[in-house]
Design a protein around this motif. Structure first.
Motif, mmCIF file in Angstrom:
data_model
loop_
_atom_site.group_PDB
_atom_site.id
_atom_site.type_symbol
_atom_site.label_atom_id
_atom_site.label_comp_id
_atom_site.label_asym_id
_atom_site.label_seq_id
_atom_site.Cartn_x
_atom_site.Cartn_y
_atom_site.Cartn_z
ATOM 1 N N ALA A 161 -7.357 2.102 3.960
ATOM 2 C CA ALA A 161 -7.174 0.649 3.916
ATOM 3 C C ALA A 161 -6.028 0.227 4.834
ATOM 4 O O ALA A 161 -6.117 -0.796 5.532
ATOM 5 C CB ALA A 161 -6.911 0.194 2.485
ATOM 6 N N ILE B 244 -11.321 -2.419 0.267
ATOM 7 C CA ILE B 244 -11.725 -1.446 -0.749
ATOM 8 C C ILE B 244 -12.895 -0.610 -0.244
ATOM 9 O O ILE B 244 -12.899 0.631 -0.354
ATOM 10 C CB ILE B 244 -12.091 -2.149 -2.065
ATOM 11 C CG1 ILE B 244 -10.870 -2.818 -2.697
ATOM 12 C CG2 ILE B 244 -12.707 -1.141 -3.054
ATOM 13 C CD1 ILE B 244 -11.198 -3.645 -3.924
ATOM 14 N N SER C 58 -6.072 3.338 -8.533
ATOM 15 C CA SER C 58 -6.834 3.305 -7.295
ATOM 16 C C SER C 58 -6.653 1.977 -6.575
ATOM 17 O O SER C 58 -6.205 0.982 -7.154
ATOM 18 C CB SER C 58 -8.320 3.517 -7.582
ATOM 19 O OG SER C 58 -8.862 2.385 -8.265
ATOM 20 N N LEU C 59 -7.034 1.978 -5.315
ATOM 21 C CA LEU C 59 -7.032 0.760 -4.512
ATOM 22 C C LEU C 59 -7.854 -0.332 -5.182
ATOM 23 O O LEU C 59 -7.431 -1.488 -5.267
ATOM 24 C CB LEU C 59 -7.589 1.089 -3.129
ATOM 25 C CG LEU C 59 -7.624 -0.017 -2.085
ATOM 26 C CD1 LEU C 59 -6.211 -0.436 -1.704
ATOM 27 C CD2 LEU C 59 -8.398 0.457 -0.856
ATOM 28 N N GLN D 132 -8.038 6.911 0.216
ATOM 29 C CA GLN D 132 -8.554 5.544 0.218
ATOM 30 C C GLN D 132 -7.470 4.543 0.605
ATOM 31 O O GLN D 132 -7.716 3.605 1.378
ATOM 32 C CB GLN D 132 -9.121 5.207 -1.154
ATOM 33 C CG GLN D 132 -10.347 6.021 -1.535
ATOM 34 C CD GLN D 132 -10.850 5.703 -2.924
ATOM 35 O OE1 GLN D 132 -10.293 4.842 -3.615
ATOM 36 N NE2 GLN D 132 -11.896 6.402 -3.345
ATOM 37 N N ILE D 133 -6.269 4.731 0.088
ATOM 38 C CA ILE D 133 -5.177 3.809 0.394
ATOM 39 C C ILE D 133 -4.813 3.896 1.873
ATOM 40 O O ILE D 133 -4.633 2.869 2.552
ATOM 41 C CB ILE D 133 -3.953 4.101 -0.496
ATOM 42 C CG1 ILE D 133 -4.301 3.832 -1.968
ATOM 43 C CG2 ILE D 133 -2.755 3.263 -0.062
ATOM 44 C CD1 ILE D 133 -3.277 4.352 -2.949
ATOM 45 N N MET E 200 0.823 -1.210 0.000
ATOM 46 C CA MET E 200 0.000 0.000 0.000
ATOM 47 C C MET E 200 0.863 1.269 0.000
ATOM 48 O O MET E 200 0.517 2.270 -0.640
ATOM 49 C CB MET E 200 -0.928 0.008 1.209
ATOM 50 C CG MET E 200 -2.016 -1.064 1.186
ATOM 51 S SD MET E 200 -3.150 -0.924 -0.243
ATOM 52 C CE MET E 200 -2.473 -2.202 -1.337
ATOM 53 N N GLY F 297 -11.851 1.827 2.316
ATOM 54 C CA GLY F 297 -11.060 2.875 1.695
ATOM 55 C C GLY F 297 -11.926 3.880 0.969
ATOM 56 O O GLY F 297 -11.763 5.097 1.136
ATOM 57 N N ARG G 115 0.572 4.085 -2.866
ATOM 58 C CA ARG G 115 0.235 5.463 -2.525
ATOM 59 C C ARG G 115 1.268 6.460 -3.043
ATOM 60 O O ARG G 115 0.924 7.488 -3.637
ATOM 61 C CB ARG G 115 0.125 5.610 -0.997
ATOM 62 C CG ARG G 115 -0.378 6.975 -0.538
ATOM 63 C CD ARG G 115 -0.145 7.208 0.934
ATOM 64 N NE ARG G 115 1.286 7.406 1.230
ATOM 65 C CZ ARG G 115 1.769 7.612 2.452
ATOM 66 N NH1 ARG G 115 0.945 7.606 3.499
ATOM 67 N NH2 ARG G 115 3.057 7.789 2.644
#
Length: 596
Positions: free
Chosen positions: A216, A199, A129-130, A212-213, A119, A202, A123
């Motif tokens: 998570a 997900i 995206s995740l 979002q990352i 992750m 996130g 990032r």
């Protein structure tokens, strides 16, 4: 020297992806095709490897990576190696009557590192995206993938043990009470749900990709993932290779406070190449030390498949690995004399120890001020550890038995010149019970520590275990090369042999992959039960009887492996004009390189 290769060397300009499983390589290439960069592709491939090679790595394992960013122009290390828990003291483990940390079960667990590392890479260096990078792993976990025969055989051999001792593992790996058949469609819905919920959490945190990352990552270390782990560990006490039941020392605060991180590489110049490795919390510097010793030999005048080459390289590896065992450890907690270990004066003395005969003794160098560590290693290597019955879960090379853990590897280069070499490992299905509801197991990396005081590898809270995980990046006059392999203690041996043949003999990437390999087991092993096998080497039979006879005449205890079973190398290269090349070993019929 034959020009024959088992498969073509991949060439192109758009991108290349190579890994130890063809599905992961294809997923990496698909990410590049969708506009992602090498970091996006590496993350997606790495997450898929957790699904398709669960006997070799998992989300709660560990992951070092060496990468080059075209944007920054920098080569760096990403360290996703978790540390020993705060309660992981020598006194606690000795109070359990242990001489060694078990190679399986809950006592062997350090802070899970791999997921946070992936992750962090996504990032800071990715673009996707995740959801985009996790969806391929979710697909193969939920809808199924063809189960590797080695995984099926591993599960079958452990079914009775799982049912009796690790029922949460039996529920995942033997659904309906049956071990899966080789190549059957296998699903892990719990793991798919875990990824999917990461997900969801996130995306619930906001629309921004980095938000979002980070959400998570938070859900992993202190949210629902951590809650499931510690709900299980609260009263779990399970059988391990000590033939006794133990609980974990990992605590919520250990996971909550730890983060993956970046650091500078350790590098060494050899034949015009600069080779980048991790620091001494892995065995990475051992390859650099071996090169420093071999710098004084005319390797180019030797037959790369001959006895003189095998002998000389083996003896250099013995010396470098002896220093690994004496001096390496976490530089954040111990002073490592790496400036001496890579110096010309030191290695000029070391190479004088190489004669025409195979050495039988452990011979770490004598570094001023650190001699006690050399003495401690020699004494330790001579000791016979009373470890009791050795069960089938200790990790070592995957090609020796289907019941042992190992590692995976991937290399990716994109059209912009970004490149990643990563060697994920740990969290093996056979080494720790599945966390109920999550679909994956914890790691067993604490077995790398020693239960004696005063060593760089002594068990201590917050210390990184000295692992065997060791990706590589090398560069020369604008050419850049990433490479690596699974294989525990053999990783830097196989990489060294491959690199020497590439540098000295003009062999192409795939040609180097297909050439016969060898390794020594002379030094103390990194994994439980920490065996020492003086003067032993294993080599593939296609070296020929003359080479085998000549090595035995020099005093080597030669073990001839089954054909095509030593090494799982992959590599990718970028030339100054943008031409990309990639290759993967044919051994075990799993690894593949793709590109265009």
């Amino acid at each position: 020297m034959s020009d024959f290769t088992t498969r073509p060397e991949i060439r192109g300009t758009f991108g290349v992806a190579t890994s130890t499983h063809w599905i992961a390589s294809a997923v990496g290439m698909s990410i590049l095709e969708k506009g992602g960069n090498a970091f996006d592709a590496a993350v997606a491939s790495g997450l898929v490897l957790q699904v398709v090679e669960p006997h070799l790595n998992g989300p709660a394992g560990d992951m070092p990576a060496i990468f080059y960013s075209a944007k920054s122009g920098k080569t760096e290390v990403l360290c996703a190696q978790g540390v020993a828990p705060a309660a992981a003291t020598i006194a606690h483990y000795k109070s359990q009557g242990l001489a060694l940390i078990p190679g399986s079960g809950l006592l062997a667990t350090v802070v899970p590192g791999a997921f946070d590392g992936w992750m962090l890479m996504l990032r800071d260096h990715g673009t996707m995206s995740l959801r985009e990078v996790l969806e391929p792993a979710i697909f193969y976990a939920r809808d199924g993938h063809p189960l590797l025969p080695r995984v099926a055989h591993t599960i079958a051999g452990l079914q009775a043990f799982f049912e009796a001792e690790w029922p949460s593992s039996a529920a995942v790996w033997t659904p309906d009470g049956k071990a899966p058949e080789p190549n059957a469609l296998f699903k892990n819905p719990d793991l798919a749900d875990t990824y999917a919920r990461l997900i969801e959490e996130g995306e619930a945190a906001g629309a921004e990709r980095t938000t979002q990352i980070d959400a998570a990552r938070s859900a992993w270390r202190e949210g629902f993932v951590a809650e499931a782990i510690f709900d299980y560990l609260a009263d779990a006490c399970v059988m391990d290779v000590s033939d006794k039941k133990h609980g974990a020392v990992l605590a919520p605060a250990d996971m909550k406070t730890w983060r993956a991180s970046y650091e500078e590489t350790l590098s060494y110049d050899y034949e015009g190449w600069t080779i980048h490795k991790t620091h001494a919390w892995s065995q990475g510097p051992v390859l650099l030390q071996a090169l420093a010793i071999l710098k004084g030999f005319d390797l180019g005048a030797m037959d790369p498949m001959g006895a003189e080459f095998v002998h000389t390289v083996t003896e250099a590896m013995k010396l470098a690995y002896a220093d690994r065992e004496a001096y390496y450890g976490d530089p954040a907690q111990s002073e490592i004399p790496m400036d001496v270990l890579l110096s010309e004066d030191y290695n000029a003395t070391r190479r004088k120890l190489i004669t025409a005969e195979a050495s039988q003794a452990q011979r770490p160098g004598r570094v001023p001020g650190f001699e006690h560590l050399a003495d401690a290693y020699v004494a330790r290597a001579a000791r016979d550890f009373d470890v009791g019955p050795v069960a089938a879960q200790e990790p070592t090379m995957s090609h020796l038995t289907e019941k042992r853990g190992d590692t995976v590897h991937l290399d990716v280069i994109d059209r912009w010149g970004n490149m990643v070499s990563a060697t994920p490992s740990g969290g093996w299905l056979q080494s720790s019970p599945v966390i109920p509801g999550l679909g994956f197991a914890l790691n067993s990396r604490a077995q790398m520590f020693w239960l004696e005081e005063g060593l760089p590898t002594s068990l201590a809270p917050g210390r990184r275990p000295r692992t065997t995980l060791t990706p590589s990046l090398a560069e020369k006059n604008g050419t850049q090369l990433v490479f690596g392999t699974p294989g525990g203690d053999q990783q830097d041996q196989w990489q060294l042999i491959w690199f020497l043949r590439f540098v000295h003999f003009g062999m192409e990437l795939q040609q180097c992959m297909d050439a016969p390999l060898f390794h020594t087991m002379h030094f103390q092993g990194s994994f439980f039960p920490r065996e020492v096998r003086p003067a032993e080497i294993m080599l593939e039979p296609n070296f020929g009887e003359d080479v085998i006879h000549a090595l035995r005449a020099r005093g080597h205890k030669v073990i001839v492996a089954d054909p095509w079973t030593v090494g799982r190398l992959t590599a990718a290269l970028r030339e100054p004009d943008g031409m990309l090349r990639a290759a993967a070993t044919p051994r075990l019929m799993q690894a593949y390189a793709v590109g265009r």
